[in-house]
Scaffold this motif. Sequence first.
Motif, PDB file in Angstrom:
ATOM      1  N   TYR A  66       2.148   6.189   7.554  1.00 50.59           N
ATOM      2  CA  TYR A  66       3.224   5.235   7.824  1.00 50.59           C
ATOM      3  C   TYR A  66       2.670   3.952   8.409  1.00 50.59           C
ATOM      4  CZ  TYR A  66       7.011   8.301   6.608  1.00 50.59           C
ATOM      5  OH  TYR A  66       7.868   9.080   5.918  1.00 50.59           O
ATOM      6  N   VAL A 110       7.430  -5.660  -5.524  1.00 49.35           N
ATOM      7  CA  VAL A 110       6.414  -5.129  -4.616  1.00 49.35           C
ATOM      8  C   VAL A 110       5.553  -4.095  -5.321  1.00 49.35           C
ATOM      9  CG1 VAL A 110       6.100  -3.702  -2.583  1.00 49.35           C
ATOM     10  CG2 VAL A 110       7.647  -5.632  -2.504  1.00 49.35           C
ATOM     11  N   VAL A 111       6.199  -3.212  -6.095  1.00 42.14           N
ATOM     12  CA  VAL A 111       5.441  -2.177  -6.802  1.00 42.14           C
ATOM     13  C   VAL A 111       4.460  -2.815  -7.778  1.00 42.14           C
ATOM     14  CG1 VAL A 111       5.644  -0.376  -8.547  1.00 42.14           C
ATOM     15  CG2 VAL A 111       7.144  -0.359  -6.573  1.00 42.14           C
ATOM     16  N   GLU A 114      11.310  -6.319   8.422  1.00 46.17           N
ATOM     17  CA  GLU A 114      10.795  -7.596   7.919  1.00 46.17           C
ATOM     18  C   GLU A 114      11.971  -8.442   7.455  1.00 46.17           C
ATOM     19  OE1 GLU A 114       8.351  -6.789   4.611  1.00 46.17           O
ATOM     20  OE2 GLU A 114       9.997  -6.185   3.317  1.00 46.17           O
ATOM     21  N   ILE A 171      -0.329   2.706   7.806  1.00 48.54           N
ATOM     22  CA  ILE A 171      -0.977   1.934   6.739  1.00 48.54           C
ATOM     23  C   ILE A 171       0.064   1.299   5.838  1.00 48.54           C
ATOM     24  CG2 ILE A 171      -2.428   2.126   4.704  1.00 48.54           C
ATOM     25  CD1 ILE A 171      -3.715   4.575   6.133  1.00 48.54           C
ATOM     26  N   SER A 172       1.015   2.162   5.443  1.00 49.08           N
ATOM     27  CA  SER A 172       1.952   1.704   4.422  1.00 49.08           C
ATOM     28  C   SER A 172       2.759   0.523   4.921  1.00 49.08           C
ATOM     29  CB  SER A 172       2.894   2.838   4.040  1.00 49.08           C
ATOM     30  OG  SER A 172       3.799   3.065   5.094  1.00 49.08           O
ATOM     31  N   GLY A 173       3.296   0.680   6.127  1.00 41.29           N
ATOM     32  CA  GLY A 173       4.158  -0.380   6.629  1.00 41.29           C
ATOM     33  C   GLY A 173       5.309  -0.644   5.698  1.00 41.29           C
ATOM     34  N   VAL A 174       5.762   0.397   4.997  1.00 37.73           N
ATOM     35  CA  VAL A 174       6.894   0.183   4.102  1.00 37.73           C
ATOM     36  C   VAL A 174       8.099  -0.206   4.934  1.00 37.73           C
ATOM     37  CG1 VAL A 174       7.678   2.576   4.092  1.00 37.73           C
ATOM     38  CG2 VAL A 174       8.179   1.095   2.176  1.00 37.73           C
ATOM     39  N   GLU A 175       8.741  -1.277   4.500  1.00 36.82           N
ATOM     40  CA  GLU A 175       9.797  -1.830   5.337  1.00 36.82           C
ATOM     41  C   GLU A 175      11.179  -1.540   4.769  1.00 36.82           C
ATOM     42  OE1 GLU A 175       8.777  -3.044   8.001  1.00 36.82           O
ATOM     43  OE2 GLU A 175       6.773  -3.853   7.733  1.00 36.82           O
ATOM     44  N   VAL A 176      11.227  -0.769   3.665  1.00 37.76           N
ATOM     45  CA  VAL A 176      12.534  -0.495   3.089  1.00 37.76           C
ATOM     46  C   VAL A 176      13.345   0.351   4.048  1.00 37.76           C
ATOM     47  CG1 VAL A 176      13.729   0.597   1.182  1.00 37.76           C
ATOM     48  CG2 VAL A 176      11.613  -0.618   0.778  1.00 37.76           C
ATOM     49  N   GLY A 177      14.527  -0.110   4.313  1.00 39.67           N
ATOM     50  CA  GLY A 177      15.416   0.648   5.181  1.00 39.67           C
ATOM     51  C   GLY A 177      15.009   0.618   6.631  1.00 39.67           C
ATOM     52  N   GLN A 178      14.090  -0.275   6.979  1.00 40.09           N
ATOM     53  CA  GLN A 178      13.721  -0.394   8.384  1.00 40.09           C
ATOM     54  C   GLN A 178      14.298  -1.684   8.923  1.00 40.09           C
ATOM     55  OE1 GLN A 178       9.983   0.708   9.622  1.00 40.09           O
ATOM     56  NE2 GLN A 178       9.916   2.483   8.268  1.00 40.09           N
ATOM     57  N   ALA A 226      16.681   3.576   7.560  1.00 40.37           N
ATOM     58  CA  ALA A 226      18.046   3.860   7.133  1.00 40.37           C
ATOM     59  C   ALA A 226      18.520   2.771   6.203  1.00 40.37           C
ATOM     60  CB  ALA A 226      18.955   3.955   8.349  1.00 40.37           C
ATOM     61  N   LYS A 263      14.485   5.402  11.825  1.00 43.83           N
ATOM     62  CA  LYS A 263      14.834   3.988  11.649  1.00 43.83           C
ATOM     63  C   LYS A 263      14.935   3.609  10.185  1.00 43.83           C
ATOM     64  CE  LYS A 263      13.959   2.596  16.075  1.00 43.83           C
ATOM     65  NZ  LYS A 263      14.155   1.450  16.928  1.00 43.83           N
ATOM     66  N   SER A 308       0.823  -1.195   0.000  1.00 43.21           N
ATOM     67  CA  SER A 308       0.000   0.000   0.000  1.00 43.21           C
ATOM     68  C   SER A 308       0.864   1.255   0.000  1.00 43.21           C
ATOM     69  CB  SER A 308      -0.918  -0.011   1.225  1.00 43.21           C
ATOM     70  OG  SER A 308      -0.149  -0.189   2.389  1.00 43.21           O
ATOM     71  N   MET A 309       1.983   1.155   0.674  1.00 43.71           N
ATOM     72  CA  MET A 309       2.899   2.302   0.698  1.00 43.71           C
ATOM     73  C   MET A 309       3.404   2.599  -0.695  1.00 43.71           C
ATOM     74  SD  MET A 309       4.712   4.656   1.846  1.00 43.71           S
ATOM     75  CE  MET A 309       6.179   5.548   1.421  1.00 43.71           C
ATOM     76  N   ILE A 310       3.762   1.575  -1.404  1.00 45.20           N
ATOM     77  CA  ILE A 310       4.293   1.780  -2.738  1.00 45.20           C
ATOM     78  C   ILE A 310       3.211   2.343  -3.637  1.00 45.20           C
ATOM     79  CG2 ILE A 310       5.292   0.609  -4.721  1.00 45.20           C
ATOM     80  CD1 ILE A 310       7.157   0.919  -2.417  1.00 45.20           C
ATOM     81  N   LEU A 317      17.929  -5.154  -3.801  1.00 42.64           N
ATOM     82  CA  LEU A 317      16.916  -4.264  -3.241  1.00 42.64           C
ATOM     83  C   LEU A 317      15.958  -3.798  -4.332  1.00 42.64           C
ATOM     84  CD1 LEU A 317      16.140  -2.924  -0.569  1.00 42.64           C
ATOM     85  CD2 LEU A 317      17.369  -0.910  -1.336  1.00 42.64           C
ATOM     86  N   SER A 343       1.574  -4.431  -6.083  1.00 41.80           N
ATOM     87  CA  SER A 343       0.600  -3.474  -5.580  1.00 41.80           C
ATOM     88  C   SER A 343      -0.243  -2.899  -6.710  1.00 41.80           C
ATOM     89  CB  SER A 343       1.317  -2.349  -4.838  1.00 41.80           C
ATOM     90  OG  SER A 343       2.029  -1.556  -5.760  1.00 41.80           O
ATOM     91  N   LEU A 376      11.935  -4.343  -4.674  1.00 36.56           N
ATOM     92  CA  LEU A 376      11.037  -3.196  -4.769  1.00 36.56           C
ATOM     93  C   LEU A 376      10.181  -3.270  -6.015  1.00 36.56           C
ATOM     94  CD1 LEU A 376      13.111  -0.153  -3.519  1.00 36.56           C
ATOM     95  CD2 LEU A 376      11.211  -1.308  -2.429  1.00 36.56           C
TER      96      LEU A 376
END
Lengths: 222, 244
Positions: free
Chosen positions: B12, B199-200, B123, B14-21, A83, A81, A3-5, B192, B203, B196
């Motif tokens: 944030y 994932v894109v 993740e 909702i998105s739960g984007v995990e890139v760089g987390q 990063a 975070k 959903s973020m993407i 990476l 979605s 991505l």
Amino acid sequence: MASMIMASSKPVISIAASSSFFSKPKLKQIPQLSLPKLPSPKFLKTQQIPSLSSTTLKSISLFTVTTLSFAPPSLAAEIEKAALFDFNLTLPIMMVQFLFLMFALDKVYFTPLGKFMDERDAAIKEKLASVKDTSEEVKQLEEQAAAIMRAARAEIAAALNKMKKETQLEVEEKLAEGRKKVEVELQEALANLENQKEETIKSLDSQIAALSQDIVKKVLPL
Amino acid sequence: MNGISNALNGLYDISGVEVGQHFYWQIAGFQVHAQVLITSWVVIAILLGSAVIAVRNPQTIPTAGQNFFEYVLEFIRDVSKTQIGEEYGPWVPFIGTMFLFIFVSNWSGALLPWKIIQLPHGELAAPTNDINTTVALALLTSVAYFYAGLSKKGLGYFSKYIQPTPILLPINILEDFTKPLSLSFRLFGNILADELVVVVLVSLVPSVVPIPVMFLGLFISGIQALIFATLAAAYIGESMEGHH
């Protein structure tokens, strides 16, 4: 994440997202790797929010950047975070893990299987070489067999000849014997015939005198 | 202001984007990326386990598993021999482990259902999609080719910096920095970006369309592993060969 993407396909969010990767070092004032040409926080902090909202040329990007720089601590912590280029103790641990994996794989895989394969290759080559040798051996054996066959044939031929000669001799002997027997019998028979002939002639002679007298008596009436 | 931040917060969430987390652990006061360590342990376990099972009792006429591992070993030997030359023997474990670890890591990111395991933060994904992993591997490669050159030629190894002319000294020194940099960023970026892109696409179009891209990702993962191993071998071979 999905959903973020999806959201990030909108320009506003994409800027927010991309700045979320890189704005963290700014906030912490730590020099880090890639820093896009974003306005510095100090410059932003000097601005007043009302003035910002009143200005007509505030672009969406600038707006989002300011909102980010003014984000409350909770959100800031969350962004911090995010990063991508975050070097820490993971790096040396990965090195150690890799070296461990290398030695372990070497012990259980590369060295034993490599050695086994090399040994098998050597064994196969040896066997191949020995197979070439046996081909010569086979030739020798074939020659021997041929020689034995030839000798056997010659022997058989000799035996045959010998037997033929012997039987021929025997047959000839028997033939000669038979002939002699026949001749002897023939001569005997001939001799018998002669005897009988003479006897008959003798008996005829005596009978002739009587007969001639009879004939004379009959012919000459007295 | 509050409204905006709330909206962003919600976004944030909702998105739960995990890139760089990252899911952090504290070890002796230092932070580590736990998700990378966990997945790398799984990868190491897969590699060691399958190798032990397949090679435990080698047969003269190989069984299916042994045959596969023999094929892989032949492949690694071939790569090492092509790049390093006749003295490739001692480097087979390094090149082979490099190739296998990166390959299994990349494919684990694409094939293993990591998402089943929920982490408090961040993740699970391919270990190679973390910059720490790729930089660690690249630095080990640098150490390896320095070691190869020094053990082969002693201090004479450093004469290669002024060859063919001393004018190239800065560029030759720069090369020692660009090599690990390019190695690590190439691998990191590819893996990476691949994740991505998938994932894109998922979605945008949740079915059918992402499948070719997923296969492309598998292909790229394999290619990247091969490139990393081949380049590592090439660097080692380069530092071992004689400069006349």
